[in-house]
Design a protein around this motif. Structure first.
Motif, short mmCIF file in Angstrom:
data_model
loop_
_atom_site.label_atom_id
_atom_site.label_comp_id
_atom_site.label_asym_id
_atom_site.label_seq_id
_atom_site.Cartn_x
_atom_site.Cartn_y
_atom_site.Cartn_z
N ASP A 42 17.81 18.92 -2.69
CA ASP A 42 18.36 19.78 -3.52
C ASP A 42 17.32 19.55 -4.64
O ASP A 42 16.83 18.32 -4.93
CB ASP A 42 19.65 19.68 -3.88
CG ASP A 42 20.67 19.85 -3.14
OD1 ASP A 42 20.58 20.84 -2.43
OD2 ASP A 42 21.57 19.26 -2.77
N ARG A 114 28.08 15.13 -12.41
CA ARG A 114 28.01 14.86 -10.98
C ARG A 114 29.34 13.66 -10.80
O ARG A 114 29.59 13.19 -11.64
CB ARG A 114 26.61 14.18 -10.59
CG ARG A 114 25.81 15.34 -10.43
CD ARG A 114 24.33 14.71 -10.31
NE ARG A 114 23.18 16.04 -10.39
CZ ARG A 114 22.96 16.77 -9.30
NH1 ARG A 114 23.41 16.65 -7.97
NH2 ARG A 114 22.19 17.79 -9.66
N ARG A 161 37.01 15.14 -5.53
CA ARG A 161 36.45 13.93 -5.74
C ARG A 161 37.05 12.71 -5.19
O ARG A 161 36.24 11.62 -4.74
CB ARG A 161 36.00 13.49 -7.28
CG ARG A 161 35.01 14.62 -7.53
CD ARG A 161 34.83 14.70 -9.18
NE ARG A 161 33.80 15.88 -9.58
CZ ARG A 161 33.87 16.41 -11.03
NH1 ARG A 161 34.45 15.77 -11.93
NH2 ARG A 161 33.07 17.27 -11.13
N ARG A 164 36.05 12.88 -1.62
CA ARG A 164 34.75 12.41 -1.29
C ARG A 164 34.28 11.08 -1.60
O ARG A 164 33.57 10.33 -0.89
CB ARG A 164 33.81 13.45 -2.33
CG ARG A 164 33.83 14.87 -1.84
CD ARG A 164 32.95 15.78 -3.00
NE ARG A 164 31.65 15.05 -3.54
CZ ARG A 164 30.58 15.36 -2.91
NH1 ARG A 164 30.44 16.33 -1.68
NH2 ARG A 164 29.36 15.02 -3.48
N ARG A 167 35.31 8.98 1.42
CA ARG A 167 34.46 9.36 2.49
C ARG A 167 33.13 8.56 2.38
O ARG A 167 32.89 8.04 3.37
CB ARG A 167 34.17 10.87 2.62
CG ARG A 167 33.04 11.14 3.61
CD ARG A 167 32.86 12.60 4.09
NE ARG A 167 32.91 13.53 2.94
CZ ARG A 167 31.46 13.76 2.34
NH1 ARG A 167 30.32 13.29 2.72
NH2 ARG A 167 31.32 14.81 1.50
#
Ligand code: ATP
Ligand code: MG
Length: 409
Positions: A42, A114, A161, A164, A167
């Protein structure tokens, strides 16, 4: 042929040459620094979406994510398209999942919106420098997942989040920094703001990775497991311990094993015992595919058969062993069963047999039944099955014998 990374660098160069700031951003920077190949690159820039489209041309760009400031830039055929995102700050989050609006801003603020520090870095491929406003490099060294800014506030904005974070911690073998973990533990019940699709997709990614044991442990430790698993499947803490031990014993066979189905089968099988229809609840809660759901169901049903298959008639066992998920089921049996060694060895050896041995063509067909004057009807299947069983069990060896058997039925 150009690589994805080279194309991403080309895009960055072109933006910089036009006077804009342009940098690799987010996951690809993290993966580069970890020595992993990023799934995609990105690029983030201070050029507005209109300026990006003008620079690369409307034919070579797609405005799919324009409302978030994202323009897709198409490259040569050998490379993936690159998403070029204008630096942005997210407006309020009223649904606990997505920003209500976005405003264009600078790199620092774009880093701060972010999720985790390791995901919040930029990289300039032209000068080979990391631009790190959030301490991502330190956390990479410390091998930890840390929310950018106030962990609780960041989770409140977007509850996804939490999953995430678990993970990333599991798949990278990182710890979750104490404040971040405490915030997840506290906010875990709010995971219900996330759609079943997204919850399922995160869980499937975790259970499909080699770190599935860690993922399960972290899901429990973070309090998320009790929230994402439908009530009917929840056992007591003791059964969670047993599941963890079973997952620890699970060795996924190379190549042909359906790992995600095997892991989920272990996690839910005791709840499914004698509970018809319960699996549909899980399918709904995680929006699992039909295919994965059938595999889980099939594996759970296969466990008792395969656990003592060397003592069963071959005609009973064979249909289980020719199934695409047989290897996954045997992996599960080895993880959860007792006194299964002989059966598993027997089954694994059988699976390796050539097809004409493991699954020979039937000696007779429905047409043979019709030819021998048996009227088509519900008993057709039973008759064919009985001949097939005889064939598999070695009682019927030739077509002649099979036709003779038909005559007696
Ligand atoms: P992977 O692609 O391996 O899942 P990733 O970090 O690249 O990991 P993406 O979903 O591709 O994840 O997102 C790219 C970047 O966008 C992330 O690195 C992160 O900076 C940011 N991001 C993605 N999702 C979120 C989110 N829910 N909240 C805040 N930032 C996010
Ligand atoms: Mg990514």
């Amino acid at each position: 042929m150009k690589t994805d990374r080279e194309f991403a660098a080309d895009v960055t160069r072109k933006l910089q040459a036009a006077g804009f700031t342009a940098l690799f951003a987010g996951g690809c920077v993290r993966d580069d620094l970890l020595g992993r190949t990023p799934k995609d690159y990105d690029v983030a820039t201070n050029a507005t979406p209109d300026q990006v489209r003008d620079l690369f041309g409307h034919k070579r760009t797609l405005p799919i994510g324009e409302s978030f400031g994202v323009i897709t830039v198409l490259g040569p055929r050998s490379v993936q398209p690159i998403e070029v995102a204008t630096f942005r700050r997210d407006g309020g989050y009223s649904d606990g999942r997505r920003p209500d609006s976005v405003e264009f801003t600078d790199a620092r603020e774009d880093a701060e919106r972010r999720d985790f520090t390791i995901n919040g870095m930029f990289f300039d491929p032209l000068t080979d420098t990391v631009i790190d406003y959030v301490g991502g490099q330190d956390d990479l060294k410390l091998k930890q997942i840390r929310a950018i800014g106030d962990a609780e506030a960041r989770i409140e904005e977007d509850k996804l989040r939490m999953l995430r974070g678990v993970r990333f911690a599991a798949t990278y073998g990182f710890s979750i920094e104490a404040h971040t973990l405490a915030a997840v533990q506290k906010r875990a019940p709010e995971i219900d703001a996330v759609s079943p699709e997204r919850i399922g997709a995160e869980l499937v990614r975790m259970f499909g990775h080699s770190s599935f044991v860690t993922a399960y442990r972290l899901l429990i430790e973070s309090n998320l497991w009790g929230e994402v698993l439908p009530q009917e499947f929840l056992g007591d803490p003791e059964s969670e311990k047993t599941r963890l031990e079973e997952l620890n014993r699970l060795r996924i066979s190379n190549g042909h094993s359906n790992q995600v189905a095997a892991v989920i089968a272990i996690l839910v099988r005791s709840a499914l015992e004698g509970q018809r229809g319960l699996l549909a609840r899980l399918k709904n809660a995680w929006k699992l595919s039909n295919e994965l759901t059938s595999s889980i169901r099939w594996i759970v049903n296969a466990i008792p058969v395969l656990s003592n298959c060397h003592q069963r008639k071959w005609s009973e066992v064979q249909p289980w062993l020719i199934h695409a998920d047989a290897t996954a089921a045997l992996d599960v049996v080895e993880a959860v069963g007792e006194n299964i060694r002989a059966s598993v060895e027997f089954a694994r050896a059988k699976i390796l047999l050539p097809k004409e041995k493991l699954n020979p063509d039937p000696l007779v067909t429905g047409q043979d039944l019709i030819d021998s004057g048996i009227a088509p009807g519900p008993n057709f299947k039973t008759i064919l099955q009985s001949v097939r069983d005889g064939q598999l069990d070695g009682e019927i060896e030739t077509r002649e014998q099979a036709l003779k058997r038909l005559a007696t039925l």
